[in-house]
Motif scaffolding. Structure first.
Motif, PDB file in Angstrom:
ATOM      1  N   LEU A 100       9.478   1.870  -1.672  1.00 54.05           N
ATOM      2  CA  LEU A 100       9.203   0.883  -2.718  1.00 54.05           C
ATOM      3  C   LEU A 100       7.698   0.665  -2.880  1.00 54.05           C
ATOM      4  O   LEU A 100       7.199   0.543  -4.003  1.00 54.05           O
ATOM      5  CB  LEU A 100       9.908  -0.437  -2.395  1.00 54.05           C
ATOM      6  CG  LEU A 100      11.438  -0.413  -2.428  1.00 54.05           C
ATOM      7  CD1 LEU A 100      12.007  -1.771  -2.007  1.00 54.05           C
ATOM      8  CD2 LEU A 100      11.961  -0.027  -3.805  1.00 54.05           C
ATOM      9  N   ALA A 101       6.977   0.608  -1.752  1.00 51.08           N
ATOM     10  CA  ALA A 101       5.523   0.449  -1.825  1.00 51.08           C
ATOM     11  C   ALA A 101       4.872   1.649  -2.502  1.00 51.08           C
ATOM     12  O   ALA A 101       3.968   1.507  -3.335  1.00 51.08           O
ATOM     13  CB  ALA A 101       4.947   0.250  -0.415  1.00 51.08           C
ATOM     14  N   LEU A 102       5.331   2.864  -2.166  1.00 44.51           N
ATOM     15  CA  LEU A 102       4.794   4.066  -2.803  1.00 44.51           C
ATOM     16  C   LEU A 102       5.062   4.053  -4.307  1.00 44.51           C
ATOM     17  O   LEU A 102       4.192   4.398  -5.113  1.00 44.51           O
ATOM     18  CB  LEU A 102       5.413   5.319  -2.172  1.00 44.51           C
ATOM     19  CG  LEU A 102       4.927   5.697  -0.763  1.00 44.51           C
ATOM     20  CD1 LEU A 102       5.810   6.778  -0.168  1.00 44.51           C
ATOM     21  CD2 LEU A 102       3.473   6.153  -0.793  1.00 44.51           C
ATOM     22  N   LEU A 103       6.253   3.624  -4.693  1.00 48.39           N
ATOM     23  CA  LEU A 103       6.586   3.588  -6.114  1.00 48.39           C
ATOM     24  C   LEU A 103       5.787   2.531  -6.867  1.00 48.39           C
ATOM     25  O   LEU A 103       5.543   2.678  -8.067  1.00 48.39           O
ATOM     26  CB  LEU A 103       8.087   3.322  -6.288  1.00 48.39           C
ATOM     27  CG  LEU A 103       8.979   4.550  -6.108  1.00 48.39           C
ATOM     28  CD1 LEU A 103      10.439   4.145  -5.949  1.00 48.39           C
ATOM     29  CD2 LEU A 103       8.807   5.508  -7.283  1.00 48.39           C
ATOM     30  N   ALA A 104       5.362   1.469  -6.175  1.00 46.25           N
ATOM     31  CA  ALA A 104       4.544   0.445  -6.832  1.00 46.25           C
ATOM     32  C   ALA A 104       3.260   1.049  -7.376  1.00 46.25           C
ATOM     33  O   ALA A 104       2.719   0.602  -8.394  1.00 46.25           O
ATOM     34  CB  ALA A 104       4.233  -0.691  -5.854  1.00 46.25           C
ATOM     35  N   GLY A 105       2.746   2.085  -6.721  1.00 50.58           N
ATOM     36  CA  GLY A 105       1.518   2.720  -7.194  1.00 50.58           C
ATOM     37  C   GLY A 105       1.727   4.028  -7.918  1.00 50.58           C
ATOM     38  O   GLY A 105       0.969   4.388  -8.819  1.00 50.58           O
ATOM     39  N   PHE A 106       2.776   4.771  -7.543  1.00 46.70           N
ATOM     40  CA  PHE A 106       2.928   6.142  -8.042  1.00 46.70           C
ATOM     41  C   PHE A 106       4.163   6.323  -8.913  1.00 46.70           C
ATOM     42  O   PHE A 106       4.694   7.432  -9.002  1.00 46.70           O
ATOM     43  CB  PHE A 106       2.967   7.118  -6.855  1.00 46.70           C
ATOM     44  CG  PHE A 106       1.662   7.229  -6.124  1.00 46.70           C
ATOM     45  CD1 PHE A 106       0.681   8.104  -6.565  1.00 46.70           C
ATOM     46  CD2 PHE A 106       1.395   6.448  -5.009  1.00 46.70           C
ATOM     47  CE1 PHE A 106      -0.538   8.212  -5.902  1.00 46.70           C
ATOM     48  CE2 PHE A 106       0.194   6.543  -4.333  1.00 46.70           C
ATOM     49  CZ  PHE A 106      -0.779   7.427  -4.785  1.00 46.70           C
ATOM     50  N   PHE A 107       4.632   5.255  -9.566  1.00 46.04           N
ATOM     51  CA  PHE A 107       5.803   5.397 -10.432  1.00 46.04           C
ATOM     52  C   PHE A 107       5.526   6.301 -11.631  1.00 46.04           C
ATOM     53  O   PHE A 107       6.454   6.795 -12.278  1.00 46.04           O
ATOM     54  CB  PHE A 107       6.283   4.016 -10.919  1.00 46.04           C
ATOM     55  CG  PHE A 107       5.241   3.229 -11.660  1.00 46.04           C
ATOM     56  CD1 PHE A 107       5.012   3.430 -13.012  1.00 46.04           C
ATOM     57  CD2 PHE A 107       4.460   2.276 -11.000  1.00 46.04           C
ATOM     58  CE1 PHE A 107       4.042   2.716 -13.698  1.00 46.04           C
ATOM     59  CE2 PHE A 107       3.493   1.551 -11.675  1.00 46.04           C
ATOM     60  CZ  PHE A 107       3.278   1.773 -13.030  1.00 46.04           C
ATOM     61  N   MET A 108       4.241   6.530 -11.947  1.00 46.76           N
ATOM     62  CA  MET A 108       3.901   7.434 -13.042  1.00 46.76           C
ATOM     63  C   MET A 108       3.974   8.894 -12.613  1.00 46.76           C
ATOM     64  O   MET A 108       3.835   9.792 -13.450  1.00 46.76           O
ATOM     65  CB  MET A 108       2.501   7.120 -13.568  1.00 46.76           C
ATOM     66  CG  MET A 108       2.407   5.822 -14.346  1.00 46.76           C
ATOM     67  SD  MET A 108       0.709   5.394 -14.785  1.00 46.76           S
ATOM     68  CE  MET A 108       0.137   4.613 -13.276  1.00 46.76           C
ATOM     69  N   GLN A 109       4.178   9.140 -11.329  1.00 48.16           N
ATOM     70  CA  GLN A 109       4.216  10.503 -10.811  1.00 48.16           C
ATOM     71  C   GLN A 109       5.590  10.767 -10.196  1.00 48.16           C
ATOM     72  O   GLN A 109       5.751  10.867  -8.983  1.00 48.16           O
ATOM     73  CB  GLN A 109       3.081  10.709  -9.807  1.00 48.16           C
ATOM     74  CG  GLN A 109       1.721  10.607 -10.474  1.00 48.16           C
ATOM     75  CD  GLN A 109       0.538  10.674  -9.534  1.00 48.16           C
ATOM     76  OE1 GLN A 109      -0.563  10.248  -9.887  1.00 48.16           O
ATOM     77  NE2 GLN A 109       0.732  11.177  -8.343  1.00 48.16           N
TER      78      GLN A 109
END
Length: 733
Positions: free
Chosen positions: A601-610
């Motif tokens: 979830l933390a990774l997706l908070a920053g990298f949801f565009m990737q």
């Protein structure tokens, strides 16, 4: 004697006399004007060498210009001595006014050259490194309150401007290697125009190559220019035949062997295009060199890769009867400037460039000709007694300059920095070459998606905190999100490992299978981000183990010790920033289901565009933002060795590179529910139409995947799906 003592005592005639003599170009001094101590005999020996440099004849002219002008441009080729002598003269100028306006700072584009120059200049000035002369590079500060001349990387000086936008501790700022046009150098050159207006007492000196001086003059107007010239090599040999030498790698190695067998002693520098070519050439020369007669001396190939600057060899003069062949690719020319053992240059005339395409949010690797500036610099490395072999035709039309990096890079981090500078009153950056409007708009859009901007387009509170971290904006946002999801320890490790160079070594062909098996021991089933945590934890555990040394452990596992040490330093720095900002640093809970979910979830908070989706079950991943299809990198957990049935449908990736591989790197399995929970709704609406977008919209509407879809949905989120019918972006408090 400390700098403050010099100010207070005014050196009672000794320093005054020294300054007057030196400004008048009479340099036979009895006492050192910077520490008040008698000069050593080595000082006078080095002084003879300094006076033989081409730059020395321009000293009086330079001192006159810097006294009467705010900005001076010095144009010179390699080995003119401008990077060592002019900073010393600037220090003398600051001493002459008793440091009323500050000390001297000189930027470099590489860590290694920053340290090397500081050590050399401290030696020439007959002072101790870390006292009157110091240096600042990432994770290392070798300065004190006595420092009057500081060398630093251009990025470090840019970071200083966040807390000191007018650079008020400096009286003279020198921008060296301006012709390289790094993003940080261009930002400094643009911002300093405003700083000069705000501080009339400040002096700016720009050191550049001759081919770049005209553009700088057009940008800054009618400012003093000093032009320096060094002697060219005594012999130049160019490629022959139609189109020059096509197979430059083979031709370079053949030429190096011929030189070793027929020419007098002296080291060789071979300029190639890529790191892969360097490693291939090194293996071939080691094999071929072993068969050469011992009477010719040992042939030692040495790799000098700019992308592995953390592990560059220390370039010293050779010992014993041997000939070294330095295999490198630009820009590394400045690393060889002080090596007197180099007699031969072999220049392939090509270089590798990373070109970022904002439309597809990916970097392409492009092989293209070097610039005239680079070509001239390489020729100068051997001086008048050497021989330079250019594997291209003499009439080859080389570009005058390289394209500035700011026109070929993702500028999201640059825009975040400039937004931070607006708060400090330095919002206007007068770029020499303005960034592409499309790249600028994309950067603003991405910062908006990351909640780094408010409704007026200014930095939000989250954006201000993000700008405090020396990370790309997506990773900074991920680190902030980890504070909410109680997985700070693990995300700190991931951020550090991705900021440092890759820790996985690629050995020669005969050891590749063994290395692959070693690396697979660290693989985590969830993805590559988790594998990095495994590697780092194992590294830290081995540090405290008495079974074997850490160097041996890294060698046995085909891991780069220097890369892991850098990751450790980055992690420590990030931890200190979190503590300074009074953000929580949670303890590690790596391995639990809750922790695994929170990290994603933390990774997706920053990298949801990737994010990408496997559209056919065979590893063809469709990238949602621009409809491009790519494969997972072969060395990934889900790479070539992974069975097709184990491939996840949805993945988050850290990097997409368009090259012969066309791959996404550092991937982790995610589910649609995780993605929807952490992504702003308007990002979904702005995605181009595709089957993958339809699947996400179905999940948003119905709370579950369509039949036969989303095989990677995490069971732990079923409760979230049933309880929440709208998936709003998680707001970091």
């Amino acid at each position: 004697m400390a700098r403050g003592e010099i100010k207070a005592l005014d050196m009672e005639g000794t320093a005054d006399m020294a300054v007057d003599q030196d400004l008048g170009c009479d340099d036979v001094l009895e006492f050192n004007q910077f520490d008040g101590l008698p000069f050593s005999s080595r000082y006078y020996n080095l002084l003879k060498e300094r006076k033989a440099l081409p730059v020395w004849g321009a000293k009086c002219e330079f001192m006159d210009y810097i006294t009467n002008s705010q900005l001076v441009i010095v144009s010179g080729t390699a080995k003119t001595g401008q990077s060592t002598q002019i900073p010393q003269w600037c220090a003398e100028f600051c001493l002459s006014v008793q440091y009323r306006h500050g000390m001297v700072v000189c930027t470099q584009i590489r860590r290694q050259s920053t340290v090397d120059l500081a050590l050399r200049v401290a030696d020439e000035m007959d002072v101790n490194i870390g006292h009157e002369v110091g240096y600042v590079i990432p994770f290392q500060n070798c300065c004190s309150t006595d420092t009057v001349l500081r060398y630093c990387t251009d990025h470090m000086l840019l970071s200083e401007m966040m807390s000191d936008p007018l650079l008020e501790q400096y009286g003279v700022v020198l921008i060296d290697q301006a012709q390289e046009r790094t993003v940080s150098t261009d930002l400094l050159l643009g911002l300093l125009k405003d700083v000069l207006l705000a501080r009339p007492e400040l002096r700016l000196v720009i050191l550049t190559a001759p081919q770049s001086s005209d553009k700088l003059l057009r940008h800054y107007g009618n400012v003093p220019l000093i032009q320096l010239e060094a002697e060219r090599p005594s012999e130049m040999v160019y490629g022959t035949g139609r189109g020059g030498v096509k197979d430059y790698l083979y031709a370079s190695l053949q030429l190096a062997m011929e030189i070793h067998q027929s020419q007098e002693h002296g080291d060789i520098v071979v300029f190639l295009a890529t790191e892969q070519e360097i490693e291939c050439a090194r293996a071939i020369l080691r094999r071929e060199g072993a068969g050469v007669a011992s009477s010719l001396g040992e042939l030692i190939p040495v790799s000098v890769c700019p992308e592995q600057e953390h592990s560059l060899p220390v370039l010293t003069e050779p010992e014993g009867r041997c000939r070294r062949v330095f295999l490198t690719c630009g820009p590394t020319e400045d690393l060889f400037w002080a090596m007197h053992s180099i007699r031969f240059i072999i220049d392939a005339g090509v270089q590798k460039r990373y070109v970022y395409n904002p439309r597809i949010r990916a970097s392409s690797i492009v092989i293209q000709p070097i610039s005239k500036s680079q070509a001239e610099c390489r020729k100068q490395l051997i001086g008048p007694t050497g021989k330079c072999f250019c594997l291209y035709l003499e009439n080859t039309s080389l570009p005058t300059e390289n394209v500035p990096h700011i026109l070929e890079s993702d500028i999201t981090s640059t825009v975040l920095f400039l937004k931070r500078m607006e708060i400090a009153g330095l919002g206007h950056c007068d770029f020499i070459d303005r960034p592409d409007p499309e790249g600028l708009m994309q950067a603003l859009e991405e910062l908006d998606y990351l909640a780094a901007l408010d409704n007026d387009g200014n930095l939000s509170e989250i954006g201000i905190i993000m700008s405090e971290f020396p990370l790309e904006p997506q990773m900074a946002k991920t680190l902030l999100a980890s504070c909410e999801f109680d997985c700070v320890s693990e995300v700190l490790t991931i951020a550090a490992m991705l900021t440092a160079p890759s820790c996985f070594l690629v050995p020669p062909v005969e050891f590749k299978q063994q290395a692959l098996k070693c690396h697979q021991r660290f693989h985590h089933t969830v993805g590559d981000h988790f594998t990095l945590v495994n590697v780092y934890n194992a590294y830290k555990h081995s540090q405290h183990s008495s079974n074997c040394s850490i160097e041996r452990w890294c060698d046995e596992h085909f891991l780069s010790l220097s890369a892991l040490q850098m990751a450790d330093a980055v992690r420590a720095e990030l931890t200190e920033i979190l503590k300074r900002l009074e953000l929580p640093v949670s303890c590690s809970a790596f391995g639990s289901k809750t922790n695994t979910l929170n990290i994603k979830l933390a990774l997706l908070a920053g990298f949801f565009m990737q994010v990408a989706r496997d559209i056919d079950g065979t590893g063809n991943y469709f990238i949602l933002t621009h409809k491009h299809v790519a494969q997972i990198h072969p060395l990934s957990v889900y790479g070539a060795e992974s069975p097709k049935q184990n491939l996840p449908e949805w993945v988050l990736y850290h990097e997409h590179t368009l090259s012969e591989n066309n791959c996404i790197r550092t991937v982790t399995q995610i589910s649609t529910h995780e993605l929807i929970q952490m992504t702003p709704q308007y990002f979904f609406y702005n995605l181009p139409s595709s089957e993958s977008k339809d699947i996400l919209q179905y999940v948003i509407k119905h709370g579950s995947a369509a039949p036969g879809q989303d095989k990677s949905k995490a069971p732990t989120l079923n409760n979230i799906a049933s309880e929440e019918h709208s998936y709003e972006r998680c707001v970091i408090q």
